[in-house]
Design a protein around this motif. Structure first.
Motif, PDB file in Angstrom:
ATOM      1  N   PHE A   1       2.477   9.567   5.745  1.00 12.31           N
ATOM      2  CA  PHE A   1       2.778  10.343   4.546  1.00 12.31           C
ATOM      3  C   PHE A   1       3.736  11.501   4.850  1.00 12.31           C
ATOM      4  O   PHE A   1       3.724  12.061   5.941  1.00 12.31           O
ATOM      5  CB  PHE A   1       1.498  10.903   3.925  1.00 12.31           C
TER       6      PHE A   1
ATOM      7  N   SER B   1      -5.017  11.195   1.588  1.00  8.04           N
ATOM      8  CA  SER B   1      -4.517   9.872   1.218  1.00  8.04           C
ATOM      9  C   SER B   1      -4.754   9.567  -0.261  1.00  8.04           C
ATOM     10  O   SER B   1      -4.434   8.468  -0.720  1.00  8.04           O
ATOM     11  CB  SER B   1      -5.192   8.796   2.077  1.00  8.04           C
ATOM     12  N   SER B   2      -5.295  10.525  -1.000  1.00 10.83           N
ATOM     13  CA  SER B   2      -5.477  10.324  -2.443  1.00 10.83           C
ATOM     14  C   SER B   2      -4.592  11.268  -3.255  1.00 10.83           C
ATOM     15  O   SER B   2      -4.018  10.880  -4.272  1.00 10.83           O
ATOM     16  CB  SER B   2      -6.949  10.526  -2.828  1.00 10.83           C
TER      17      SER B   2
ATOM     18  N   ASP C   1      -7.296  -0.148   3.902  1.00 11.69           N
ATOM     19  CA  ASP C   1      -6.002   0.477   4.191  1.00 11.69           C
ATOM     20  C   ASP C   1      -5.597   0.157   5.624  1.00 11.69           C
ATOM     21  O   ASP C   1      -6.401   0.312   6.556  1.00 11.69           O
ATOM     22  CB  ASP C   1      -6.084   1.988   4.002  1.00 11.69           C
TER      23      ASP C   1
ATOM     24  N   PHE D   1      -2.202  13.340  -1.524  1.00  8.61           N
ATOM     25  CA  PHE D   1      -0.961  13.410  -0.750  1.00  8.61           C
ATOM     26  C   PHE D   1      -0.464  14.844  -0.581  1.00  8.61           C
ATOM     27  O   PHE D   1       0.740  15.120  -0.654  1.00  8.61           O
ATOM     28  CB  PHE D   1       0.121  12.520  -1.377  1.00  8.61           C
TER      29      PHE D   1
ATOM     30  N   GLN E   1       0.811  -1.217   0.000  1.00 10.47           N
ATOM     31  CA  GLN E   1       0.000   0.000   0.000  1.00 10.47           C
ATOM     32  C   GLN E   1       0.847   1.270   0.000  1.00 10.47           C
ATOM     33  O   GLN E   1       0.300   2.372   0.124  1.00 10.47           O
ATOM     34  CB  GLN E   1      -0.928  -0.010   1.228  1.00 10.47           C
ATOM     35  N   ARG E   2       2.130   1.148  -0.161  1.00  6.70           N
ATOM     36  CA  ARG E   2       2.980   2.330  -0.158  1.00  6.70           C
ATOM     37  C   ARG E   2       2.938   3.046  -1.500  1.00  6.70           C
ATOM     38  O   ARG E   2       2.786   2.414  -2.559  1.00  6.70           O
ATOM     39  CB  ARG E   2       4.421   1.946   0.180  1.00  6.70           C
ATOM     40  N   VAL E   3       3.057   4.347  -1.425  1.00  4.91           N
ATOM     41  CA  VAL E   3       3.072   5.219  -2.592  1.00  4.91           C
ATOM     42  C   VAL E   3       4.301   6.116  -2.474  1.00  4.91           C
ATOM     43  O   VAL E   3       4.994   6.101  -1.449  1.00  4.91           O
ATOM     44  CB  VAL E   3       1.776   6.066  -2.641  1.00  4.91           C
ATOM     45  N   PRO E   4       4.622   6.889  -3.506  1.00  3.58           N
ATOM     46  CA  PRO E   4       5.805   7.763  -3.399  1.00  3.58           C
ATOM     47  C   PRO E   4       5.781   8.689  -2.190  1.00  3.58           C
ATOM     48  O   PRO E   4       6.846   9.059  -1.678  1.00  3.58           O
ATOM     49  CB  PRO E   4       5.763   8.544  -4.710  1.00  3.58           C
TER      50      PRO E   4
ATOM     51  N   SER F   1       4.650   7.898   0.766  1.00  3.26           N
ATOM     52  CA  SER F   1       4.774   7.142   2.018  1.00  3.26           C
ATOM     53  C   SER F   1       6.160   7.326   2.615  1.00  3.26           C
ATOM     54  O   SER F   1       7.170   7.273   1.914  1.00  3.26           O
ATOM     55  CB  SER F   1       4.515   5.656   1.768  1.00  3.26           C
TER      56      SER F   1
END
Length: 672
Positions: A261, A303-304, A655, A306, A217-220, A222
């Motif tokens: 984040f 969370s969408s 999540d 960031f 579930q990690r994104v840039p 995170s």
């Protein structure tokens, strides 16, 4: 941007009293005066309420080095979130006992040297401000009660006592580092001050943290949950006469964290001061006064997209209070307590919503108010042979006043301006119990009680968002009231073996909870009740160099719903597992050499009142090792979550947030 507290500028509290100016002389006949730094002793009937002691050693050898983990050795102790004070939002550190649920506000009263420590606005416990190395003992009493500050002791009382002067080392130091680059450093000095004593301690914890988001579930945006907290304390203990002692304390802390984040930063800070006078003569007296100045800030990140969507930039609050307790000489068979106490909390939130598309401020909000509690109490312990009877009454006048919520547009034009009616009430609470020394090895006990908790300013006036769920405040919340009874035994079949067993039945009326009222929408409301019945057991065994300490509890909490909450009837309250268990095994072959293993289990629990999101059970193993090197210098090794168990601390729409993974520590300790 938060400001690092300048501990060098902390005021050194000194008191002009002759007792501190006099030096002890071998040529005088003055009696030796020993300052204890403690309050009045426990009353004879205290064991009737099943108090569990957490010794200093348990605090010092906790694998994480945190007070909250040491408290978790008492089954039934729980924070709102499963994460500790390094990787959770500070406002989620509410403390409760006996699976009575919660909404991040403490339902248990936590005190340090008799002074309540919960945040005046939110009601959470700032564990990062408490310094484990300065803890002498902790007494945990599960179940409501009267007595001083009893209006906060709804689910129980956690009384933390500072290290006494005679056990303080002149110099103490500890430095440890973990395998992720985190560090923990403590320094302490202690010295005689005339016939009194003074000590100062600073602790600094910092680290890059770990990813609370699962890898999938990690994104840039995170980032690991980094933390940076510092706490400092000065304490002075001095005799005013042969049987009168003055205790003074100043504490300041600053605690910064980042959650999930980049940019999702929070900061909690505070400055506390207290003065206490304890008299141990024929008329015993315990009088104290305290003041707290606290603040909290939090930046909420979408969370969408960031980017920041809410800046909770300032939440200043002030708490003040005090108590006077007198124990008059009424004969050897009675211990009578008479007293009065007062607590007041004032604060407000200041926040600005931000457009995730433009980055512009869309509104400005302020909300807050004042709550206060004035209580009077009386309690008596009566010893009749091997039977001790105890009973107490407490009357509280609670006030909720000056409540407001104001919102304006970015240009300052008022959009909403609500003023809430002042409210006040009187409530009578009580507790009673019996302790029978049935045999030299067996004690039987029973107790019943009624307790009270006032809603916090946070619950009354502060809405919040944990995306995508919005939770509304509720200025009409009523006081929570708990009624309960319990019975138990303490058995010592052979030397070095202690077994305790308690069965309890508690009902929490007007329980404040985050109640679902629509899709992704909740509001703080009073539920008709939360009912819980259960069993608690403890076992302690000491055999030469080996010690075992175990605790387990099972409870079955359910919501009693009706009317608007009828759909919740029979559901388990959120954040309320049925099973808790903890055990530790310690081997000490010689002084200062020690090896300890600690096991902890927490059962399944629901995230929400609809029972749609489950936080699965987890079991963790920790370890602590200590090896003497030279003099008082010791090598310390610690291991948290050695099997790298996945600990789910929050779930929302799939999540997840996770607790601490396996963490290894190594360092040196001197003097502690």
């Amino acid at each position: 941007m938060r400001t690092r507290l300048r501990f060098a500028a902390l005021p050194l509290v000194t008191f002009a009293c002759p007792a501190m100016a006099q030096e002890t002389s071998d040529e005088t006949d003055e009696p030796t005066i020993v300052v204890t730094g403690q309050g009045l002793p426990d009353t004879p009937a205290s064991p009737a309420y099943g108090t569990v002691e957490v010794p200093r050693e348990t605090v010092l050898i906790a694998p994480s080095g945190r007070i909250e983990e040491a408290l978790a050795s008492v089954a039934g102790f729980q924070q709102f979130r499963r994460s500790d004070s390094r990787s959770s939002n500070p406002t989620a550190q509410g403390v409760t006992l006996r699976a009575l649920g919660g909404n991040a506000t403490s339902r248990a009263l936590v005190t340090l040297d008799g002074v309540p420590v919960a945040d005046p606005f939110f009601g959470y416990v700032p564990f990062a401000a408490l310094i484990p190395e300065q803890v002498g003992r902790i007494a945990v009493t599960r179940g409501g009660g009267s007595g001083p500050f009893g209006a906060g002791a709804l689910a129980g009382t956690i009384a933390i006592e500072s290290l006494s002067p005679e056990t303080q080392a002149p110099l103490g130091m500890s430095v440890l580092a973990n395998d992720r680059g985190g560090t923990e450093a403590v320094g302490s000095v202690s010295a005689a001050l005339g016939r009194g004593h003074a000590s100062g301690t600073v602790r600094w914890d910092r680290g890059p943290g770990f990813y609370t988001a699962p890898e999938s579930q990690r994104v840039p945006a995170s980032v690991p949950a980094k933390f940076d907290s510092i706490s400092g304390r000065l304490r002075v203990v001095a005799p005013l006469s042969d049987d009168l002692e003055l205790q003074a304390r100043v504490l300041a802390f600053d605690d910064a964290r980042t959650l999930r984040f980049d940019g999702a930063d929070s900061s909690a800070s505070g400055q506390d001061a207290s003065i206490r006078v304890v008299g141990r003569g024929r008329w015993q007296v315990d009088a104290l006064g305290y003041v707290q100045a606290r603040n909290f800030s939090n930046l909420v990140v979408s969370s969408s997209r960031f980017v920041p969507v809410l800046d909770q930039r300032n939440t200043p609050s002030t708490g003040l209070g005090g108590k006077i307790e007198v124990r008059p000489p009424v004969g050897p068979d009675h211990t009578l307590r008479l007293g009065i106490d007062y607590r007041r909390a004032e604060g407000e939130l200041q926040e600005t919503p931000i457009s995730s598309f433009t980055g512009n401020i869309t509104a400005r909000r302020r909300a807050g108010g004042v709550t206060s509690d004035l209580g009077v109490f009386v309690e008596d312990d009566w010893q009749v042979g091997q039977l001790i009877l105890t009973g107490g009454l407490r009357a509280d006048r609670t006030v909720i006043a000056d409540g407001f919520f104001r919102e304006s547009d970015p240009d300052g034009a008022v959009v909403e301006d609500n003023r809430f009616a002042d409210r006040s009430d009187w409530t009578l609470s009580w507790r009673g119990g019996a302790l029978l020394r049935a045999t030299p090895s067996l004690d039987l006990r029973a107790a019943a009680y009624r307790g009270l908790r006032l809603p916090t300013l946070n619950e009354l006036y502060r809405p919040f968002v944990v995306f995508p769920v919005v939770t509304q405040a509720n200025a009409d919340l009523a006081n929570e009231e708990l009624r309960g009874f319990e019975a138990g035994l303490d058995w010592r079949p052979v030397e070095g073996v202690e077994l305790s067993l308690t069965a309890f039945d508690n009902r929490l009326d007007n329980a404040i909870a985050n109640v679902t009222i629509g899709p992704n929408l909740r509001q703080r409301r009073n539920l008709p009740a939360i009912e819980t019945q259960g069993i608690e057991a403890g076992l302690r065994v000491a055999r030469g160099p080996i010690r075992f300490d175990g605790s387990v509890s099972y409870s079955d909490p359910t919501i009693a719903g009706e009317g608007a909450s009828l759909a919740l009837d029979g559901n388990a309250p959120p954040q309320s597992p049925q099973w808790f268990a903890a055990a530790s095994l310690t081997y000490e072959p010689k002084p200062d050499m020690l090896l300890s293993l600690s096991l902890r289990h927490v059962g399944d629990q629901f995230e929400d009142d609809q029972e749609t999101e489950v936080l699965p059970a987890f079991t963790t193993l920790g370890a602590y090792a200590q090896v003497p090197l030279v003099g008082q210098l010791k090598l310390v090794l610690r291991g948290e979550n050695l099997f790298d168990e996945t600990i789910v601390t929050r779930v929302s729409g799939g999540d997840l947030d996770l607790g601490a993974p396996r963490t290894l520590w190594a360092g040196l300790r001197y003097g502690f």
